[in-house]
Design a protein around this motif. Structure first.
Motif, short mmCIF file in Angstrom:
data_model
loop_
_atom_site.label_atom_id
_atom_site.label_comp_id
_atom_site.label_asym_id
_atom_site.label_seq_id
_atom_site.Cartn_x
_atom_site.Cartn_y
_atom_site.Cartn_z
N ALA A 1 -1.91 -9.69 8.06
CA ALA A 1 -2.18 -9.83 6.62
C ALA A 1 -2.84 -8.59 6.04
O ALA A 1 -2.59 -8.23 4.89
CB ALA A 1 -3.05 -11.06 6.37
N VAL A 2 -3.67 -7.92 6.81
CA VAL A 2 -4.40 -6.76 6.30
C VAL A 2 -3.46 -5.62 5.95
O VAL A 2 -3.55 -5.05 4.85
CB VAL A 2 -5.51 -6.35 7.29
N PRO A 3 -2.50 -5.22 6.80
CA PRO A 3 -1.57 -4.17 6.38
C PRO A 3 -0.67 -4.59 5.22
O PRO A 3 -0.30 -3.76 4.39
CB PRO A 3 -0.73 -3.89 7.63
N VAL A 4 -0.34 -5.86 5.15
CA VAL A 4 0.44 -6.34 4.00
C VAL A 4 -0.37 -6.20 2.72
O VAL A 4 0.16 -5.84 1.67
CB VAL A 4 0.90 -7.80 4.23
N LEU A 5 -1.67 -6.44 2.82
CA LEU A 5 -2.55 -6.22 1.67
C LEU A 5 -2.57 -4.74 1.29
O LEU A 5 -2.60 -4.41 0.10
CB LEU A 5 -3.95 -6.73 1.99
N GLY A 6 -2.55 -3.86 2.26
CA GLY A 6 -2.47 -2.43 1.97
C GLY A 6 -1.17 -2.07 1.26
O GLY A 6 -1.17 -1.26 0.32
N ALA A 7 -0.07 -2.67 1.69
CA ALA A 7 1.21 -2.44 1.01
C ALA A 7 1.16 -2.97 -0.42
O ALA A 7 1.71 -2.36 -1.35
CB ALA A 7 2.34 -3.10 1.79
N TYR A 8 0.49 -4.10 -0.62
CA TYR A 8 0.31 -4.65 -1.96
C TYR A 8 -0.45 -3.66 -2.85
O TYR A 8 -0.08 -3.45 -4.00
CB TYR A 8 -0.44 -5.98 -1.88
N LEU A 9 -1.49 -3.06 -2.30
CA LEU A 9 -2.26 -2.09 -3.07
C LEU A 9 -1.44 -0.85 -3.40
O LEU A 9 -1.59 -0.27 -4.49
CB LEU A 9 -3.53 -1.71 -2.32
N LEU A 10 -0.57 -0.42 -2.50
CA LEU A 10 0.31 0.71 -2.81
C LEU A 10 1.30 0.36 -3.91
O LEU A 10 1.57 1.18 -4.79
CB LEU A 10 1.05 1.16 -1.55
N ALA A 11 1.84 -0.85 -3.89
CA ALA A 11 2.74 -1.28 -4.96
C ALA A 11 1.99 -1.37 -6.29
O ALA A 11 2.52 -1.00 -7.34
CB ALA A 11 3.38 -2.63 -4.61
N GLN A 12 0.76 -1.83 -6.24
CA GLN A 12 -0.06 -1.89 -7.44
C GLN A 12 -0.33 -0.49 -7.98
O GLN A 12 -0.28 -0.26 -9.18
CB GLN A 12 -1.38 -2.60 -7.16
#
Length: 89
Positions: A45-56
């Motif tokens: 979940a943590v790297p997926v959250l990082g990907a979310y922040l990059l998309a943001q």
């Protein structure tokens, strides 16, 4: 929402759908960890959250550059910590 969706550029639509999908994935993985469906779901979940922040950050780049830069910095930190957690054991 329908009128707003029609006025959005194509890239913004893709980024919005990506952010929604990544957000749902983070919530699902957190629930998997909470209900003990997966033992190490938080490690995913943590790297997926990082990907979310990059998309943001990509979505916010034109409107609020400072917020985008902070999102990129936090995402890099998250990915760095994830690498240490995965390969440091």
């Amino acid at each position: 929402m329908n009128k707003h969706w029609k006025r959005m550029p194509g890239l913004d639509k893709v980024l919005l759908l990506l952010r929604i999908g990544l957000g749902i994935a983070v919530v699902m993985l957190a629930c998997f960890q909470f209900f003990k469906v997966m033992d190490r779901a938080v490690d995913l979940a943590v790297p997926v959250l990082g990907a979310y922040l990059l998309a943001q950050a990509a979505h916010e780049w034109k409107q609020n550059r400072i917020e985008a830069i902070v999102s990129v910095c936090v995402a890099v930190f998250i990915f760095g910590v994830s690498v240490v957690v995965w390969f440091g054991k």
